[in-house]
Design an enzyme around this catalytic site. Structure first.
Site, mmCIF file in Angstrom:
data_model
loop_
_atom_site.group_PDB
_atom_site.id
_atom_site.type_symbol
_atom_site.label_atom_id
_atom_site.label_comp_id
_atom_site.label_asym_id
_atom_site.label_seq_id
_atom_site.Cartn_x
_atom_site.Cartn_y
_atom_site.Cartn_z
ATOM 1 N N GLU A 2 18.229 -16.214 -10.048
ATOM 2 C CA GLU A 2 17.794 -14.838 -10.293
ATOM 3 C C GLU A 2 17.205 -14.688 -11.703
ATOM 4 O O GLU A 2 16.186 -14.012 -11.895
ATOM 5 C CB GLU A 2 18.985 -13.886 -10.079
ATOM 6 C CG GLU A 2 18.737 -12.415 -10.360
ATOM 7 C CD GLU A 2 17.624 -11.788 -9.531
ATOM 8 O OE1 GLU A 2 17.143 -12.419 -8.564
ATOM 9 O OE2 GLU A 2 17.222 -10.659 -9.869
ATOM 10 N N HIS B 214 19.223 -35.103 -11.014
ATOM 11 C CA HIS B 214 18.494 -35.657 -9.871
ATOM 12 C C HIS B 214 17.004 -35.346 -9.927
ATOM 13 O O HIS B 214 16.320 -35.382 -8.920
ATOM 14 C CB HIS B 214 19.108 -35.142 -8.565
ATOM 15 C CG HIS B 214 20.541 -35.521 -8.425
ATOM 16 N ND1 HIS B 214 20.943 -36.791 -8.084
ATOM 17 C CD2 HIS B 214 21.671 -34.809 -8.658
ATOM 18 C CE1 HIS B 214 22.269 -36.843 -8.077
ATOM 19 N NE2 HIS B 214 22.735 -35.646 -8.422
ATOM 20 N N CYS C 167 0.821 -1.205 0.000
ATOM 21 C CA CYS C 167 0.000 0.000 0.000
ATOM 22 C C CYS C 167 0.863 1.266 0.000
ATOM 23 O O CYS C 167 1.919 1.309 0.628
ATOM 24 C CB CYS C 167 -0.874 0.024 1.244
ATOM 25 S SG CYS C 167 -1.850 -1.453 1.432
ATOM 26 N N LYS D 228 13.399 -13.434 -12.450
ATOM 27 C CA LYS D 228 13.062 -12.275 -13.300
ATOM 28 C C LYS D 228 12.005 -12.673 -14.324
ATOM 29 O O LYS D 228 11.045 -11.951 -14.546
ATOM 30 C CB LYS D 228 14.302 -11.743 -14.053
ATOM 31 C CG LYS D 228 15.319 -10.982 -13.231
ATOM 32 C CD LYS D 228 14.876 -9.631 -12.746
ATOM 33 C CE LYS D 228 14.153 -9.680 -11.441
ATOM 34 N NZ LYS D 228 14.867 -9.733 -10.208
ATOM 35 N N ASN E 161 -1.485 0.982 5.935
ATOM 36 C CA ASN E 161 -0.610 -0.004 5.316
ATOM 37 C C ASN E 161 -0.181 -0.948 6.431
ATOM 38 O O ASN E 161 0.286 -0.496 7.468
ATOM 39 C CB ASN E 161 0.615 0.710 4.714
ATOM 40 C CG ASN E 161 1.605 -0.253 4.092
ATOM 41 O OD1 ASN E 161 1.300 -1.427 3.896
ATOM 42 N ND2 ASN E 161 2.792 0.238 3.781
ATOM 43 N N GLY E 162 -0.377 -2.242 6.238
ATOM 44 C CA GLY E 162 -0.020 -3.199 7.287
ATOM 45 C C GLY E 162 -1.160 -4.169 7.506
ATOM 46 O O GLY E 162 -2.096 -4.244 6.703
ATOM 47 N N ARG F 165 4.933 0.660 -6.190
ATOM 48 C CA ARG F 165 4.934 -0.242 -5.041
ATOM 49 C C ARG F 165 4.021 -1.446 -5.260
ATOM 50 O O ARG F 165 4.107 -2.428 -4.540
ATOM 51 C CB ARG F 165 4.476 0.516 -3.789
ATOM 52 C CG ARG F 165 5.447 1.591 -3.353
ATOM 53 C CD ARG F 165 4.836 2.472 -2.296
ATOM 54 N NE ARG F 165 4.612 1.793 -1.042
ATOM 55 C CZ ARG F 165 5.426 1.859 0.003
ATOM 56 N NH1 ARG F 165 6.520 2.568 -0.061
ATOM 57 N NH2 ARG F 165 5.142 1.211 1.112
ATOM 58 N N LYS G 187 6.504 -3.741 -4.811
ATOM 59 C CA LYS G 187 7.932 -3.427 -4.816
ATOM 60 C C LYS G 187 8.569 -3.714 -3.465
ATOM 61 O O LYS G 187 9.628 -4.301 -3.382
ATOM 62 C CB LYS G 187 8.145 -1.964 -5.213
ATOM 63 C CG LYS G 187 9.603 -1.538 -5.263
ATOM 64 C CD LYS G 187 10.367 -2.289 -6.333
ATOM 65 C CE LYS G 187 11.842 -1.944 -6.373
ATOM 66 N NZ LYS G 187 12.604 -2.940 -7.148
ATOM 67 N N GLU H 27 8.539 -13.276 -12.670
ATOM 68 C CA GLU H 27 7.906 -12.072 -12.137
ATOM 69 C C GLU H 27 7.217 -11.237 -13.199
ATOM 70 O O GLU H 27 6.119 -10.762 -12.993
ATOM 71 C CB GLU H 27 8.972 -11.165 -11.505
ATOM 72 C CG GLU H 27 9.389 -11.548 -10.133
ATOM 73 C CD GLU H 27 10.325 -10.502 -9.559
ATOM 74 O OE1 GLU H 27 11.382 -10.254 -10.135
ATOM 75 O OE2 GLU H 27 9.973 -9.916 -8.531
ATOM 76 N N TRP I 7 -2.934 -2.660 -1.668
ATOM 77 C CA TRP I 7 -2.502 -3.971 -2.148
ATOM 78 C C TRP I 7 -3.235 -4.959 -1.242
ATOM 79 O O TRP I 7 -2.954 -5.045 -0.045
ATOM 80 C CB TRP I 7 -0.995 -4.085 -1.997
ATOM 81 C CG TRP I 7 -0.392 -5.318 -2.596
ATOM 82 C CD1 TRP I 7 0.016 -5.481 -3.892
ATOM 83 C CD2 TRP I 7 -0.103 -6.553 -1.924
ATOM 84 N NE1 TRP I 7 0.526 -6.751 -4.062
ATOM 85 C CE2 TRP I 7 0.463 -7.427 -2.881
ATOM 86 C CE3 TRP I 7 -0.286 -7.022 -0.629
ATOM 87 C CZ2 TRP I 7 0.860 -8.723 -2.573
ATOM 88 C CZ3 TRP I 7 0.110 -8.316 -0.324
ATOM 89 C CH2 TRP I 7 0.678 -9.142 -1.289
HETATM 90 O O1 M6R Z 1 13.459 -4.626 -0.857
HETATM 91 P P1 M6R Z 1 13.997 -6.004 -0.695
HETATM 92 O O2 M6R Z 1 15.305 -6.192 -1.350
HETATM 93 O O3 M6R Z 1 14.037 -6.445 0.744
HETATM 94 O O4 M6R Z 1 12.961 -6.939 -1.423
HETATM 95 C C1 M6R Z 1 13.077 -8.322 -1.382
HETATM 96 C C2 M6R Z 1 12.188 -8.979 -2.402
HETATM 97 O O5 M6R Z 1 10.853 -8.692 -2.143
HETATM 98 C C3 M6R Z 1 12.528 -8.502 -3.823
HETATM 99 O O6 M6R Z 1 13.857 -8.733 -4.149
HETATM 100 C C4 M6R Z 1 11.638 -9.205 -4.856
HETATM 101 O O7 M6R Z 1 11.947 -10.567 -4.929
HETATM 102 C C5 M6R Z 1 11.796 -8.502 -6.192
HETATM 103 N N1 M6R Z 1 10.521 -8.277 -6.775
HETATM 104 C C6 M6R Z 1 12.669 -9.240 -7.120
HETATM 105 O O8 M6R Z 1 12.693 -8.716 -8.398
#
Ligand code: M6R
Length: 610
Positions: free
Chosen positions: A483, A506, A2, A487, A100-101, A27, A605, A490, A74
């Protein structure tokens, strides 16, 4: 998660709130709303969907007011809908709350309020808090005290803003676990969940800490603890400029941030390399070096991409500094009763510095007496402020939900920490200097990879319709495989898995056929020959292969369908280079599929709730 923005002053708050909400769109959110109070009316406007939809609604009303709050939601409790969107109101529609929370005990609070005759129209936890504040407002006759009393009953996390028709001269804001920052203007004040919403108006900010409540008037503010003790807050100056949070001519923030990497990597190292001594200088760790060097163990904890950076850090620190390292998801760490002692150093890696799981893990480690170090990007963020010491990565604002430049800058900072510790232990001067030389060459090498963008886009076009991907790498390139897969998942919503290449046999090998592309990260290192064997195994099963290889590598080029070449570097710095083609592949596939690259569905975010 949020987004929160609030304004009090002489200007019309409407365009300020809308612009602030737009700056918070990155965000991640699913609905938006504003609450505005002026001398004649109290108005709440909300909608499911984008801030641009809200904007139409709000401007159609032609409201003018110097007091208002805005929110992007959110969804946690209740589906994304207009009714569940914030602000939430009291029954008289005179008190507006944005949050937010998560209010964890909202069901028991709700039952109590229902007994008193309160009725609820949404499925949210936030509406319960709005009515609870209303309940205390009737008893205490003061908005500040009503908020304070209500929050004393709340279990969970919150960043909230409240406005009330009976006290039009203020916004009351409070924080526990969800970030809030006040923006101090000239005869106007602001409040937001992050500085990006404020910096077009003011650079003077005050960070609220957990358990603090602020009364924000147009010409001053006061802060107290939830126990009603007055506290004096320091005003900080933020350095972020508006140009840093715009797309700068690129179609998406993600592409801009990928292309920023020569600069962001350079900035992460700037002023921190001491060639003559073959060592790094990290001001944020000053006074703590001995304790870190003498740690029996280093734990690294983080989430998502930052966790992948942590894995690279583990390999570096163990290989060069010779200190045992464990890497753990922050979300697991906080609940599994880990054994932590005063002899441990725990490193918390977080781009945003606000990830709830990482923050909670830090609180746990602090309680147990470990030295807590933060590696954060956002200056003044909660993890940065609450850790004992730390290092900023200085990557600049990262707006795209998919983390790119923060990852490479995190690895660069982990390399600096490794260099510092390794030189103080066993690493020789020439070895230290060799690492520094290679670090200095990174900027040029990253530029060389980015120049291949057009070719990478063409390759992406050949894979965009695939339904599954496997990413394989070994050693330093195993975290890169994870990673790369993250990507792609996501932003393109394609199923992708990262694996250590040798683990393929395996299990995952069963998946391989001509419909399952395999991305190998196969640079010339100590396990190169073994990765070649893994490539042969995939070829034998007719898998399509895209390989990230070093320049001059013709052996793999002749074995696979596509290659993308990256320059050679020091082995521990390899991930900084090999990840970039994978960022670009994911980006181009998502763009070609017509997806919202910067705000992928369901993602936020910074994940400020559990
Ligand atoms: O702000 P942070 O680095 O703590 O965030 C951690 C993860 O939420 C963040 O890396 C998330 O996996 C990203 N969307 C990756 O692209």
């Amino acid at each position: 998660m949020c987004g929160i923005v609030g304004y009090i002053g002489d200007k019309n708050c409407v365009p300020i709130l809308i612009e602030g909400l737009k700056r918070l769109e990155y965000r991640g959110y699913d609905s938006a709303g504003v609450g505005i109070i002026n001398s004649t009316e109290c108005k709440v406007l909300k909608t499911k969907g984008k801030v641009s939809e809200l904007e139409k609604l709000v401007f159609a009303e032609q409201i003018d007011s110097g007091l208002g709050i805005g929110h992007t939601r959110w969804a946690t409790h209740g589906e994304p809908s207009t009714i569940n969107a914030h602000p939430h109101l009291n029954k008289d529609k005179t008190l507006f709350l944005i949050h937010n929370g998560i209010i964890e005990n909202y069901l028991s609070l709700k039952k109590g309020l229902e007994k008193e005759g309160y009725e609820f129209i949404s499925e949210t936890d936030t509406e319960v808090l709005a009515h609870l504040i209303d309940h205390y407002l009737k008893l205490k006759n003061s908005l500040f005290q009503a908020v304070r009393y209500a929050l004393n009953e709340v279990e969970g996390t919150y960043g909230i803003c409240v406005i009330y028709n009976g006290e039009k001269d203020k916004i009351v804001a409070a924080r526990k676990g969800s970030p809030l920052v006040l923006g101090i203007g000239n005869n106007e004040n602001f409040v937001a969940s992050d500085v990006n919403a404020l910096i077009a108006h003011t650079k003077q900010v005050v960070y609220l800490e957990d358990g603090e409540i602020a009364e924000i008037y147009k010409d001053h503010f006061t802060t107290k603890t939830i126990a009603d003790e007055t506290i004096i807050k320091e005003i900080f100056e933020v350095e972020v400029g508006v140009d840093e949070i715009t797309k700068g001519g690129y179609p998406h923030f993600m592409l801009k941030e990928i292309m920023d990497q020569p600069d962001s990597i350079f900035n992460s190292m700037r002023g921190r390399l001491v060639y003559d001594e073959g060592i790094s200088k990290l001001g944020g760790l000053q006074g703590f070096e001995e304790r870190i060097i003498n740690s029996k163990r280093i734990l690294i904890t983080a989430c998502g991409t930052s966790w992948h950076a942590g894995l690279v850090g583990e390999y570096m620190l163990e290989q060069y500094a010779g200190i045992p390292v464990e890497v753990e998801y922050a979300s697991e760490f906080r609940y599994r009763h880990p054994i932590i002692t005063k002899d441990d150093t725990v490193i918390f890696i977080s781009q945003s510095g606000e990830t709830a799981d990482t923050l909670a893990a830090m609180k746990e480690a602090k309680k147990k007496g470990a030295l807590c170090l933060g590696i954060c990007n956002v200056v003044g963020s909660s993890i940065a402020r609450e850790s004992d010491a730390g290092v900023y990565i200085h990557a600049g604002p990262e707006i795209g939900v998919a983390s790119t430049k923060a990852f490479t800058a995190q690895i660069s900072v982990l390399a600096l920490i490794t260099l510092l510790l390794a030189r103080r232990r066993n690493l020789s001067l020439p070895e230290g200097q060799e690492i520094i030389n290679e670090m200095r060459l990174l900027t040029k090498k990253v530029e060389m990879i980015l120049k291949q963008n057009e070719n990478i886009e063409k390759i992406a076009g050949q894979y965009m319709n695939c339904k599954n991907f496997l990413y394989l790498g070994r050693g330093y390139n195993f975290p890169v495989a994870l990673e790369g897969a993250l990507k792609l998942k996501e932003i393109s919503y394609i199923h992708a898995e990262g694996y250590p290449a040798a683990e393929m046999k395996h299990g995952p090998i069963a998946l391989i056929d001509d419909d399952m592309p395999v991305v190998f990260i196969a640079t010339k290192d100590s396990v190169y020959d073994k990765v070649i064997s893994n490539i042969q195994e995939v070829r034998a099963r007719k898998g399509r292969i895209l390989a990230i290889v070093n320049e001059g590598d013709e052996q793999i080029e002749n074995m696979v369908d596509h290659v993308i070449k990256v320059p050679k570097t020091h082995n521990m710095l390899t991930p900084i280079l090999t990840v970039i083609p994978l960022q670009l592949i994911a980006y181009h596939i998502a763009v070609k599929k017509g997806l919202n690259v910067d705000q992928p569905r369901n993602l936020a975010k910074s994940v400020t709730v559990e």
